[in-house]
Enzyme design. Structure first.
Site, PDB file in Angstrom:
ATOM      1  N   CYS A  47       0.832  -1.228  -0.069  1.00  0.00           N
ATOM      2  CA  CYS A  47      -0.115   0.042  -0.010  1.00  0.00           C
ATOM      3  C   CYS A  47       0.830   1.309   0.000  1.00  0.00           C
ATOM      4  CB  CYS A  47      -0.846   0.080   1.318  1.00  0.00           C
ATOM      5  SG  CYS A  47      -1.968  -1.404   1.435  1.00  0.00           S
ATOM      6  N   ASP A  81      -8.716  -2.536  -7.716  1.00  0.00           N
ATOM      7  CA  ASP A  81      -8.034  -1.549  -6.843  1.00  0.00           C
ATOM      8  C   ASP A  81      -8.925   0.004  -7.243  1.00  0.00           C
ATOM      9  OD1 ASP A  81      -6.813   0.191  -5.264  1.00  0.00           O
ATOM     10  OD2 ASP A  81      -5.016  -1.073  -5.129  1.00  0.00           O
ATOM     11  N   HIS A 118      -7.522  -3.862  -3.846  1.00  0.00           N
ATOM     12  CA  HIS A 118      -6.496  -3.280  -3.030  1.00  0.00           C
ATOM     13  C   HIS A 118      -6.496  -4.061  -1.471  1.00  0.00           C
ATOM     14  CE1 HIS A 118      -3.690  -0.270  -1.847  1.00  0.00           C
ATOM     15  NE2 HIS A 118      -4.379  -0.346  -0.247  1.00  0.00           N
TER      16      HIS A 118
END
Length: 302
Positions: free
Chosen positions: A174, A237, A270
């Protein structure tokens, strides 16, 4: 309340006991929050738990360029080594149990894994449930500080007798995925990087201030990469749209970086590697880990 994270820096409003062995230089008590980040821990989660059998694990501190004593979690195989190093860059929650487990997985694979605590100058985000406060803490970790912390980690590692200081890699998740691209463009000492769904370019909604605050963006760094970088991204995502992934791959091709590129997992959201979240996708996470080890084994164990 568990927050469902859909973006590298945390969701937007519209989206809605550690085993250890002795390690030289390690503090007697843990420097880090003991569990999984409560802001993202899914009620149904069954996280992977990697034991410390055959490992040396624990906490260290070392000086950063600004004089701050930077804490880090270290996991490495038992024995004299020397072992190649992998720096593990956390997601926005800092060094919590998921990040420590990733370090132990790397140590089981023969690496000395080091996870610096980039955010604790302000506050440790790991135990917090207030996402607004977490985002404030993360926003305070600017590029010069973060790159200084990466540099300090490599410097500290190079002084350890069990480290092979000519073989260093970096991986991150991330927020940490973006750091991987930045670090591999800055430090010639890095031999390989694996970026898990880190933002590549500013969002279309970003203000000029937000765009400037996020610089340098990975999409602008392809010409500066000092080593191969593998990107592992999810097709679904919400925070990293496919056009930005395509732009990054185009930039890599234009720069002649045939050793770098991005693999996109169809339908993956994500955070698909984060086994403590509801975004976890086991098959994609396992395949990504296989690809990570293939690159690191080729570049760091040769």
């Amino acid at each position: 309340m568990t927050v469902r994270l859909t973006r590298p820096e945390g969701s937007q409003p519209q989206d809605f006991a550690l085993s250890r062995r002795a390690l030289a230089g390690v503090s007697a008590g843990s420097l880090f929050f003991a569990g999984y980040a409560p802001a993202a821990l899914a009620a149904q989660a069954a996280p992977i738990r990697t034991d410390a059998e055959g490992l040396e694990v624990g906490d260290v501190t070392y000086p950063a360029p600004d004089g701050f004593q930077l804490p880090a979690y270290v996991a490495r195989p038992q024995g004299d080594g020397p072992f190649p190093v992998v720096i593990v860059v956390s997601e926005i929650f800092g060094v919590h149990e998921y990040v420590r487990d990733v370090c132990r997985r790397l140590a089981k694979a023969g690496y000395a894994a080091i996870a610096p605590a980039f955010f604790v100058r302000v506050e440790d985000p790991a135990p917090l449930s207030d996402m607004a406060r977490v985002q404030e803490i993360v926003a305070a970790a600017k590029y010069p500080q973060v790159m200084g912390d990466v540099s300090a980690t490599m410097e500290w590692a190079s002084t350890q007798p069990w480290v092979r200081d000519d073989r260093m890699g970096i991986t991150g998740f991330c927020w940490g995925g973006k750091v991987v691209w930045q670090a591999c463009a800055r430090f010639a000492a890095l031999d390989a990087g694996v970026a898990w769904y880190g933002r590549l370019a500013p969002s279309a909604e970003a203000t000029p201030e937000q765009r400037a605050a996020g610089e340098p963006w990975p999409v602008d760094l392809a010409d500066d990469l000092k080593c191969p970088v593998l990107g592992l991204y999810g097709e679904a995502d919400r925070g990293i749209p496919l056009p930005s992934v395509e732009a990054m791959n185009t930039a890599l091709q234009r720069a002649g970086r045939t050793d770098s590129g991005i693999h996109v997992y169809p339908g993956a959201p994500h955070g698909f590697h984060a086994d403590y979240r509801d975004s976890y996708r086991e098959a994609d996470a396992r395949d990504g880990w296989r690809r990570l080890l293939e690159l690191f084994d080729a570049r760091l164990k040769a």
